[in-house]
Design an enzyme around this catalytic site. Structure first.
Site: not given
Ligand code: GLN
Length: 225
Positions: A96, A131, A195
């Site tokens: 990320c 997002r 993640h």
């Protein structure tokens, strides 16, 4: 026989470690231990000296925009050693925010443009509409990966002949909402938005652990003159 010590550099561990990313290093240490190697993990943080060639693996986790802006002021000093390490085929995993740092720049949701390392031909932009957050699933050369993403940055490659995507999306966004691709591969570097930590996917963890052992053997033999 004494067990051999594998050295891992965790770049800015105290600043770049969102959503369980430090678990990636713990999983690797566990798998390496199974193969007879102890690991030493160094947190390479602000103002510290760093030579990438002292290590068998570099890990760079995700971060929030504020922490990324702090890291950006410090990491420029290490650009050359990280680039040389990557070009020498050594293994690295970037998640990320860490992945975004390999490219040219990252535009935050607050309107700031963070200059990144500009080692690989990619860049990350912001668009106000959404997002990218939620579970992800994608296919890779090593099998399917299930993970979690949470990022505003949309990453695009500037030279598609140089970089390969890490995976093809089944669920979620990955690099951006347009291309159905997750992450990036270049030599022995993997960049990913995953993640969870991503290395709970044992197929990927074992593939990386094998690369680390090869890099370790090369480093040790190049030190014996
Ligand atoms: N701050 C970056 C973004 O939102 C990276 C987030 C992260 O590392 N999870 O795109």
């Amino acid at each position: 026989m004494m067990s051999e010590l594998i050295k891992i550099a965790y770049l800015y561990e105290d600043l770049m470690n969102t959503y369980g990313d430090s678990g990636d290093v713990k999983i690797l240490s566990f798998l390496l231990k199974e193969k007879g190697y102890d690991t030493k993990v160094d947190n390479i943080s602000l103002d510290m000296e760093f030579n990438a060639f002292d290590y068998d693996f570099l890990f760079f986790g995700g971060g929030q925009d504020f922490e990324q802006s702090v890291v950006a002021t410090d990491i420029k000093r290490h650009r050359q050693t990280i680039q040389d390490y990557i070009e020498a085929d050594k293994p690295m995993l970037c998640i990320c925010g860490g992945y975004q740092f390999l490219g040219k720049y990252y535009e935050t949701s607050g309107g700031q443009t963070i200059q990144c390392l500009d080692i690989l031909p990619l860049h990350t932009v912001f668009k106000a509409d959404s997002r990218m957050i939620g579970d992800t699933e994608y296919k890779t050369e090593w099998g399917t990966v299930k993970a979690f993403e949470n990022h505003s940055g949309r990453t695009y490659f500037d030279d598609k002949s140089k970089l390969k995507p890490f995976g093809t999306m089944i669920e979620g966004y990955g690099n951006n909402p347009d291309e159905k691709q997750e992450g990036m591969r270049y030599k022995n570097v993997i960049g990913s938005y995953s993640h969870g930590p991503i290395l709970k996917n044992e197929n990927i963890a074992r593939a990386i652990a094998d690369k680390i052992i090869i890099a370790h053997k090369e480093r040790v033999s190049s030190n014996i003159k």
